[in-house]
Structure formats: structure tokens, C-alpha cells
Design an enzyme around this catalytic site. Sequence first.
Site, PDB file in Angstrom:
ATOM      1  N   PRO A  50       0.743  -1.249   0.000  1.00 22.73           N
ATOM      2  CA  PRO A  50       0.000   0.000   0.000  1.00 22.73           C
ATOM      3  C   PRO A  50       0.781   1.313   0.000  1.00 22.73           C
ATOM      4  CG  PRO A  50      -0.128  -1.016   2.159  1.00 22.73           C
ATOM      5  CD  PRO A  50       0.716  -1.878   1.314  1.00 22.73           C
ATOM      6  N   GLU A  51       1.129   1.844  -1.130  1.00 27.77           N
ATOM      7  CA  GLU A  51       1.338   3.286  -1.267  1.00 27.77           C
ATOM      8  C   GLU A  51       0.220   3.764  -2.187  1.00 27.77           C
ATOM      9  OE1 GLU A  51       5.267   4.877  -1.623  1.00 27.77           O
ATOM     10  OE2 GLU A  51       6.158   3.253  -0.481  1.00 27.77           O
TER      11      GLU A  51
ATOM     12  N   ASN B 149       7.009   5.151   1.970  1.00 25.12           N
ATOM     13  CA  ASN B 149       8.433   5.017   2.248  1.00 25.12           C
ATOM     14  C   ASN B 149       9.252   4.670   1.001  1.00 25.12           C
ATOM     15  OD1 ASN B 149      10.466   5.293   4.077  1.00 25.12           O
ATOM     16  ND2 ASN B 149      10.279   3.249   4.939  1.00 25.12           N
TER      17      ASN B 149
ATOM     18  N   ARG C 122      -8.436  17.198   4.819  1.00 25.67           N
ATOM     19  CA  ARG C 122      -7.218  17.158   5.626  1.00 25.67           C
ATOM     20  C   ARG C 122      -6.047  16.520   4.877  1.00 25.67           C
ATOM     21  NH1 ARG C 122      -6.876  11.867   7.700  1.00 25.67           N
ATOM     22  NH2 ARG C 122      -8.883  10.903   8.124  1.00 25.67           N
TER      23      ARG C 122
ATOM     24  N   LYS D 151      -3.719   7.423   0.226  1.00 22.52           N
ATOM     25  CA  LYS D 151      -3.829   6.012   0.601  1.00 22.52           C
ATOM     26  C   LYS D 151      -5.231   5.661   1.081  1.00 22.52           C
ATOM     27  CE  LYS D 151       0.996   6.502   1.840  1.00 22.52           C
ATOM     28  NZ  LYS D 151       1.916   6.760   2.966  1.00 22.52           N
TER      29      LYS D 151
ATOM     30  N   ARG E 204      10.408   5.317  10.886  1.00 25.83           N
ATOM     31  CA  ARG E 204      10.397   4.607   9.594  1.00 25.83           C
ATOM     32  C   ARG E 204      11.829   4.484   9.099  1.00 25.83           C
ATOM     33  NH1 ARG E 204       5.515   4.586   7.274  1.00 25.83           N
ATOM     34  NH2 ARG E 204       6.350   2.711   6.341  1.00 25.83           N
TER      35      ARG E 204
END
Length: 274
Positions: free
Chosen positions: A2-3, A166, A125, A53, A262
Site C-alpha cells: 500500500p502506497e 516510504n 485534511r 492512501k 520509519r
Amino acid sequence: MPEGHTIHRLAEDYATAFAAGPAPYVTSPQGKFADAAALLTGVPLTRTEAHGKHLFLGFGAAEPAEWVHIHLGLFGKVTFGKTPAPPPTDTVRLRLANDTAYVDLRGPTTCALITDPEKQAIHDRLGPDPLRPDADPRAAYRRISRSRSTIAALLMDQKVIAGVGNVYRAEVLFRHGIDPYRPGRDLTPTEWDAIWHDLTDLMREGVRNNRIDTVRPEHTPEAMGRPPRVDDHGGEVYVYRRANQSCHLCGDAIRTADLAARNLFWCPTCQREP
DNA sequence: TCCTTATGTACAA
DNA sequence: TGTACCTAAGGAC
């Protein structure tokens, strides 16, 4: 996994499998979404959408008032298949099934029924998403150019830019020769423009191929006369998860460090400040 | 069989 | 900054 590119691909795949056909049968074998699943069974899936995401499945009328909001988090997975669907395992949070296809959702951080205003609040947001046509990269640069945070931290901040994770963070900074620790306010408009457009291209290709590839054609092992390599997350990359291995361009050892809990990866030579 | 790790986020202190 | 949450795969025993 998941990106942002994964989520946009899922929006397409959910629509392909379920938006044209009859209303899906909706279940939650794992139980946490059972009440909502019962409400949704027999209601047609009419729209799907992604922002960063976040995935939104719109059920009902052409302008859905209710949405299933899904966020995969770090562990979430979605698997599609053709019917007959196998018996679901007890970790399946959400299953949609019709005459021809089924899809299982496991391990999401979020899977909830929300209203249209609640959906709007999520859009509000989030920062601009390079994969959305309504994205305004200047909104991201306004925040970056005023921030003392590192560009590595800012690229992961979904309020600044939505969808980068990431892998894309590490890879796009390498592709532009930028030190991940450079403060955002030291990034020039020209540099941001180049990063944004590169992300747009890379992530579109990610949606097409359902994986992240970032190595330029002239830097592939074949082009450089080296033995082929396989990165264990499924794509071809420069630095992500290549700690202590040699940089494909300069041969220096790829470095890694903890940044906001991370893993950060970069080449200290190719990404040195001028 | 246990332990670690992972492409993420939210909340508490 | 630390911790909790959700799951599955791979490696060490």
C-alpha cells in the site's frame, strides 16, 4: 502493497469487478464490519475513488450518500478472484461477491461506513495527490517552503502530499540527488516542480504495473552491463531496502537510518548537498 | 514454534 | 517519542 498507486489501482479494480454488474453480496466473516455489511448487501456499488492512501467505495444512487472508507495501513491486503469464492478465512474483514467475482479485504487500519460530509472532511485534511486530476502541487510547496522539517519527513506527511510512502520517498529523493535531511524550506521551486512531476510519472506507472519501479532505463543492469538483480519487494529500485549494498550509480554503500519510526534509505554520495 | 519485520496512522504523554 | 493496532511471511530455533 500500500502506497498511493496501490489504492488507485484498487479503486479501478473494485469498479471493474463490481460497478457494472449486479449488486454484490457483502459479508464480514471476521465480524468487525458485519452490521454495515448487512446494510449494504443488495445495494449496487456505483462509484470508487482514491485520495492518497484512502479508498472510498460508493454504494447506492449515482451520487452516493454513504461510502465505505478503507485504509490499508501497513498490513492491509486485498485479493480479487473469480467465483466460486473459497470459504473465507476468519481474518476477512470485508468480502464482496457477485456471480462472477469476489474480493477480500484483510487487516485494514480502517474499514467504516461514512457519510458524504465525513468523506469530504477526509479530503480536506489530505494534501494534493499526484494521481488525482484536481491536485495542486503549489499547495504542497507552500507548506514545504515554510517548514524546518526535513524533506524526507515532509514527503511522508499526508497533509503535505497524499499518497507518497516510504518507497517513493526514498526513490524520488535519490532520483533528484537530494539529501533526505535537507530542510523543506531550502527546496527551490524548480526542485519541487521536478519532484512533483516525477512522482506523477512514477506513480502512474505504478498504477499500470501494480508495482513500484524507479530505475531509469539507462541504469538497468542490462544497460550497465551487470548481472540482473531482483529486489525482494517486487520492483526495481535504487536505494529502498538496499542498506549496505552498493549504489547502482556510484558504488558507495547505501545508508539507512531511523526517521520518525520509519526506515530511511539514501546514497550519501549521490545525494550530497552541492 | 517463536520472533522479527513490513510500502501506515493515531493518540498519549 | 513511544506505543497500540491490524496480518502474514520469512527466518531462526
